[in-house]
Scaffold this motif. Structure first.
Motif, mmCIF file in Angstrom:
data_model
loop_
_atom_site.group_PDB
_atom_site.id
_atom_site.type_symbol
_atom_site.label_atom_id
_atom_site.label_comp_id
_atom_site.label_asym_id
_atom_site.label_seq_id
_atom_site.Cartn_x
_atom_site.Cartn_y
_atom_site.Cartn_z
ATOM 1 N N GLN A 4 0.823 -1.211 0.000
ATOM 2 C CA GLN A 4 0.000 0.000 0.000
ATOM 3 C C GLN A 4 0.856 1.259 0.000
ATOM 4 N N ILE A 7 1.493 2.144 -3.522
ATOM 5 C CA ILE A 7 0.288 2.475 -4.285
ATOM 6 C C ILE A 7 -0.247 3.862 -3.939
ATOM 7 N N ASP A 8 -0.225 4.195 -2.670
ATOM 8 C CA ASP A 8 -0.893 5.393 -2.158
ATOM 9 C C ASP A 8 0.097 6.542 -1.956
ATOM 10 N N PRO A 9 -0.033 7.614 -2.748
ATOM 11 C CA PRO A 9 0.930 8.716 -2.636
ATOM 12 C C PRO A 9 0.896 9.446 -1.294
ATOM 13 N N VAL A 10 -0.177 9.312 -0.540
ATOM 14 C CA VAL A 10 -0.206 9.910 0.799
ATOM 15 C C VAL A 10 0.905 9.296 1.655
ATOM 16 N N ILE A 11 1.166 8.008 1.438
ATOM 17 C CA ILE A 11 2.242 7.322 2.161
ATOM 18 C C ILE A 11 3.570 7.495 1.421
ATOM 19 N N THR A 12 3.561 7.299 0.107
ATOM 20 C CA THR A 12 4.799 7.315 -0.668
ATOM 21 C C THR A 12 5.530 8.650 -0.569
ATOM 22 N N SER A 20 2.326 13.566 -6.303
ATOM 23 C CA SER A 20 1.866 12.594 -7.284
ATOM 24 C C SER A 20 0.503 13.022 -7.807
ATOM 25 N N GLY A 22 -1.809 10.988 -8.501
ATOM 26 C CA GLY A 22 -2.834 10.055 -8.046
ATOM 27 C C GLY A 22 -2.271 8.728 -7.586
ATOM 28 N N LYS A 23 -3.178 7.874 -7.123
ATOM 29 C CA LYS A 23 -2.826 6.516 -6.700
ATOM 30 C C LYS A 23 -2.481 5.679 -7.919
ATOM 31 N N GLU A 25 -2.936 2.817 -10.317
ATOM 32 C CA GLU A 25 -3.998 1.929 -10.777
ATOM 33 C C GLU A 25 -3.618 1.425 -12.155
#
Length: 141
Positions: A4, A7-12, A20, A22-23, A25
Protein backbone atom coordinates in the motif's frame (compact mmCIF):
# COMPACT_ATOMS: atom_id res chain seq x y z
CA UNK A 1 1.11 -2.14 4.45
CA UNK A 2 4.35 -2.20 2.39
CA UNK A 3 2.45 -2.79 -0.85
CA UNK A 4 0.00 0.00 0.00
CA UNK A 5 2.92 2.36 0.68
CA UNK A 6 3.88 2.13 -3.00
CA UNK A 7 0.29 2.47 -4.29
CA UNK A 8 -0.89 5.39 -2.16
CA UNK A 9 0.93 8.72 -2.64
CA UNK A 10 -0.21 9.91 0.80
CA UNK A 11 2.24 7.32 2.16
CA UNK A 12 4.80 7.32 -0.67
CA UNK A 13 5.43 11.06 -0.36
CA UNK A 14 6.73 10.39 3.16
CA UNK A 15 9.77 8.52 1.79
CA UNK A 16 10.17 8.97 -2.00
CA UNK A 17 8.68 11.66 -4.26
CA UNK A 18 7.06 14.85 -2.98
CA UNK A 19 3.94 14.96 -5.15
CA UNK A 20 1.87 12.59 -7.28
CA UNK A 21 -1.07 13.05 -9.64
CA UNK A 22 -2.83 10.05 -8.05
CA UNK A 23 -2.83 6.52 -6.70
CA UNK A 24 -1.33 3.76 -8.79
CA UNK A 25 -4.00 1.93 -10.78
CA UNK A 26 -3.47 -0.45 -13.69
CA UNK A 27 -3.74 1.33 -17.03
CA UNK A 28 -3.30 4.83 -15.59
CA UNK A 29 -0.43 7.22 -16.24
CA UNK A 30 0.67 9.03 -13.10
CA UNK A 31 3.12 11.91 -12.73
CA UNK A 32 5.55 11.81 -9.85
CA UNK A 33 7.32 15.01 -8.82
CA UNK A 34 10.40 15.79 -6.81
CA UNK A 35 9.67 19.44 -6.17
CA UNK A 36 13.00 20.22 -4.48
CA UNK A 37 14.78 19.26 -7.73
CA UNK A 38 12.11 20.63 -10.12
CA UNK A 39 11.95 17.18 -11.72
CA UNK A 40 9.04 14.94 -12.63
CA UNK A 41 8.50 11.58 -14.28
CA UNK A 42 5.47 10.06 -15.95
CA UNK A 43 4.82 6.43 -15.11
CA UNK A 44 2.35 4.11 -16.82
CA UNK A 45 1.03 1.47 -14.45
CA UNK A 46 1.13 -1.72 -16.52
CA UNK A 47 0.11 -4.26 -13.90
CA UNK A 48 -0.95 -4.51 -10.29
CA UNK A 49 -1.30 -7.83 -8.50
CA UNK A 50 -2.51 -6.87 -5.00
CA UNK A 51 0.11 -7.45 -2.31
CA UNK A 52 2.41 -9.16 -4.83
CA UNK A 53 3.54 -7.01 -7.74
CA UNK A 54 3.47 -3.57 -9.34
CA UNK A 55 4.85 -3.04 -12.85
CA UNK A 56 5.41 0.46 -14.19
CA UNK A 57 6.86 1.91 -17.39
CA UNK A 58 8.70 5.17 -16.85
CA UNK A 59 9.72 7.96 -19.18
CA UNK A 60 12.20 10.57 -17.94
CA UNK A 61 10.89 12.94 -20.59
CA UNK A 62 7.17 12.58 -21.48
CA UNK A 63 7.88 13.67 -25.06
CA UNK A 64 10.11 10.63 -25.66
CA UNK A 65 8.88 7.53 -27.43
CA UNK A 66 8.21 4.20 -25.74
CA UNK A 67 11.59 3.01 -27.05
CA UNK A 68 13.34 5.21 -24.49
CA UNK A 69 11.43 3.94 -21.50
CA UNK A 70 12.37 1.56 -18.71
CA UNK A 71 10.18 -0.95 -16.92
CA UNK A 72 10.27 -1.53 -13.18
CA UNK A 73 8.79 -4.45 -11.26
CA UNK A 74 8.19 -4.07 -7.54
CA UNK A 75 7.70 -7.55 -6.09
CA UNK A 76 6.38 -8.11 -2.57
CA UNK A 77 6.68 -11.33 -0.59
CA UNK A 78 5.17 -11.61 2.88
CA UNK A 79 7.63 -13.39 5.15
CA UNK A 80 5.50 -13.15 8.29
CA UNK A 81 2.35 -11.27 9.24
CA UNK A 82 4.54 -8.23 10.00
CA UNK A 83 7.39 -8.47 7.48
CA UNK A 84 7.55 -8.09 3.73
CA UNK A 85 10.50 -8.68 1.43
CA UNK A 86 10.65 -6.26 -1.52
CA UNK A 87 12.53 -6.96 -4.76
CA UNK A 88 12.86 -4.19 -7.33
CA UNK A 89 13.85 -5.08 -10.90
CA UNK A 90 14.40 -2.42 -13.55
CA UNK A 91 15.05 -3.27 -17.17
CA UNK A 92 14.96 -1.83 -20.68
CA UNK A 93 18.01 0.38 -20.31
CA UNK A 94 19.17 1.90 -23.60
CA UNK A 95 22.73 2.58 -22.46
CA UNK A 96 25.71 0.33 -23.17
CA UNK A 97 29.17 -0.16 -21.71
CA UNK A 98 30.22 2.18 -18.92
CA UNK A 99 27.05 4.27 -19.31
CA UNK A 100 24.97 1.16 -18.62
CA UNK A 101 27.02 0.32 -15.53
CA UNK A 102 26.59 3.90 -14.28
CA UNK A 103 22.80 3.75 -14.88
CA UNK A 104 22.53 0.44 -13.02
CA UNK A 105 24.60 1.77 -10.10
CA UNK A 106 22.51 4.96 -9.94
CA UNK A 107 19.25 3.02 -9.98
CA UNK A 108 20.45 0.49 -7.41
CA UNK A 109 21.56 3.27 -5.08
CA UNK A 110 18.37 5.24 -5.65
CA UNK A 111 16.07 2.33 -4.89
CA UNK A 112 18.16 1.41 -1.85
CA UNK A 113 17.60 4.95 -0.55
CA UNK A 114 13.86 4.62 -1.21
CA UNK A 115 13.66 1.31 0.67
CA UNK A 116 15.69 2.70 3.57
CA UNK A 117 13.26 5.62 3.87
CA UNK A 118 10.27 3.29 3.58
CA UNK A 119 11.54 1.08 6.39
CA UNK A 120 12.13 4.03 8.73
CA UNK A 121 8.68 5.45 7.99
CA UNK A 122 6.68 2.23 8.30
CA UNK A 123 8.51 0.76 11.30
CA UNK A 124 9.25 3.87 13.34
CA UNK A 125 7.18 6.72 11.87
CA UNK A 126 10.38 8.61 11.11
CA UNK A 127 10.55 10.66 7.91
CA UNK A 128 14.28 10.62 7.12
CA UNK A 129 14.11 12.87 4.02
CA UNK A 130 16.75 10.70 2.37
CA UNK A 131 15.62 11.45 -1.19
CA UNK A 132 15.03 15.13 -0.45
CA UNK A 133 18.53 15.51 0.99
CA UNK A 134 20.42 13.22 -1.42
CA UNK A 135 21.51 15.92 -3.87
CA UNK A 136 21.75 19.21 -1.95
CA UNK A 137 23.57 20.99 -4.81
CA UNK A 138 21.43 19.58 -7.65
CA UNK A 139 20.65 22.02 -10.43
CA UNK A 140 18.36 21.00 -13.24
CA UNK A 141 19.96 21.27 -16.68
Amino acid sequence: MVFQAFIDPVITTRFWFTKSSGKLEAGKTITWEWEMYNVSSDVLVKEIVPNEKITIVEWDDPSKTAGSSTTTDFEFKALTADTTYVVIKKYGFQQTGNELIEAINDNTGGYTTVLDGLKAWLEFGIELNLVRDKFPFFKQK
